[in-house]
Design an enzyme around this catalytic site. Sequence first.
Site, PDB file in Angstrom:
ATOM      1  N   HIS A 225      -7.123  -6.483   0.292  1.00 48.27           N
ATOM      2  CA  HIS A 225      -5.995  -5.561   0.383  1.00 48.27           C
ATOM      3  C   HIS A 225      -4.960  -6.015   1.405  1.00 48.27           C
ATOM      4  CE1 HIS A 225      -4.040  -1.757  -0.391  1.00 48.27           C
ATOM      5  NE2 HIS A 225      -4.013  -1.462   0.894  1.00 48.27           N
TER       6      HIS A 225
ATOM      7  N   SER B 130       0.834  -1.192   0.000  1.00 48.22           N
ATOM      8  CA  SER B 130       0.000   0.000   0.000  1.00 48.22           C
ATOM      9  C   SER B 130       0.883   1.262   0.000  1.00 48.22           C
ATOM     10  CB  SER B 130      -0.965  -0.053   1.185  1.00 48.22           C
ATOM     11  OG  SER B 130      -2.052   0.819   1.002  1.00 48.22           O
TER      12      SER B 130
ATOM     13  N   ASP C  63      -9.017  -7.142  -3.921  1.00 50.96           N
ATOM     14  CA  ASP C  63      -8.558  -5.906  -3.275  1.00 50.96           C
ATOM     15  C   ASP C  63      -9.482  -4.754  -3.632  1.00 50.96           C
ATOM     16  OD1 ASP C  63      -7.235  -3.604  -2.421  1.00 50.96           O
ATOM     17  OD2 ASP C  63      -5.258  -4.397  -2.880  1.00 50.96           O
TER      18      ASP C  63
END
Length: 250
Positions: free
Chosen positions: A218, A77, A198
């Site tokens: 995610h 991320s 995700d």
Amino acid sequence: MSEPTSRRRLVLLAGWGCDARIWRDLADHWPEAVEVRTPDWPGHGARPELRDPAALGALAEAMADDLPADAVWVGWSLGGLLAGALLDRLPAPRALVLLGMDARFCHPEGVDEAALATFRGAFRRDPDATRAHFLRWQLRGEPAPRAAHRRLLTLLGEQAPAPTTTLAAGLAQLARLDNTRRLAAAPCPVHRLAGEADPLLTPALRAGADRRIADAGHAPMLSQPQALAGALAAIAAAPERRPTVQETPS
């Protein structure tokens, strides 16, 4: 002949609102030949906050010893966005793995700029509640979101892992950083990993990932730690391969 064990090194970098404890569930799934490090970003854990948490030059200086050139950098991320931004400020790694991230965060078909601006406004008004909401929201794609959230809180607790100024700077970086140019001319192979569900990535980015983690969103380190560790170990064990002028970085 296989590569020396010392070459099979992974550095795992956490995303926004989390620290290095997010990787703990992978510990039982690494092959013996893989050496794993999980350094915190400045301002997280026991590391002091940068004077300017958004300054990439200061970030590179602070992370230089934690991001060696003989390792594969794995950024999840925001961690992937920051790792990509450091490619032109630190010696290149063996490879860069972007987990749940592409060249930039905002996308009209994913989390758009207006949605992120709204989130940043909410964070300014109530940082703790907004972070707590985000941690739940990002887990929507996991096969058991409530179980994933309970595990996340077990690992991290409810207290923010960094000062509000560092977390706010991270949101600004999500809004502004664009690594398209850096990745197009990357000095190392670039691998994109994604949970197949995700919710923060567009369908096209999920479909175009080099590796997809089944039954994950995610945060595959929470829902599919064995599969994620296996995918990362395979990248770490691959022979070193640097892009040349005739090649397009993967």
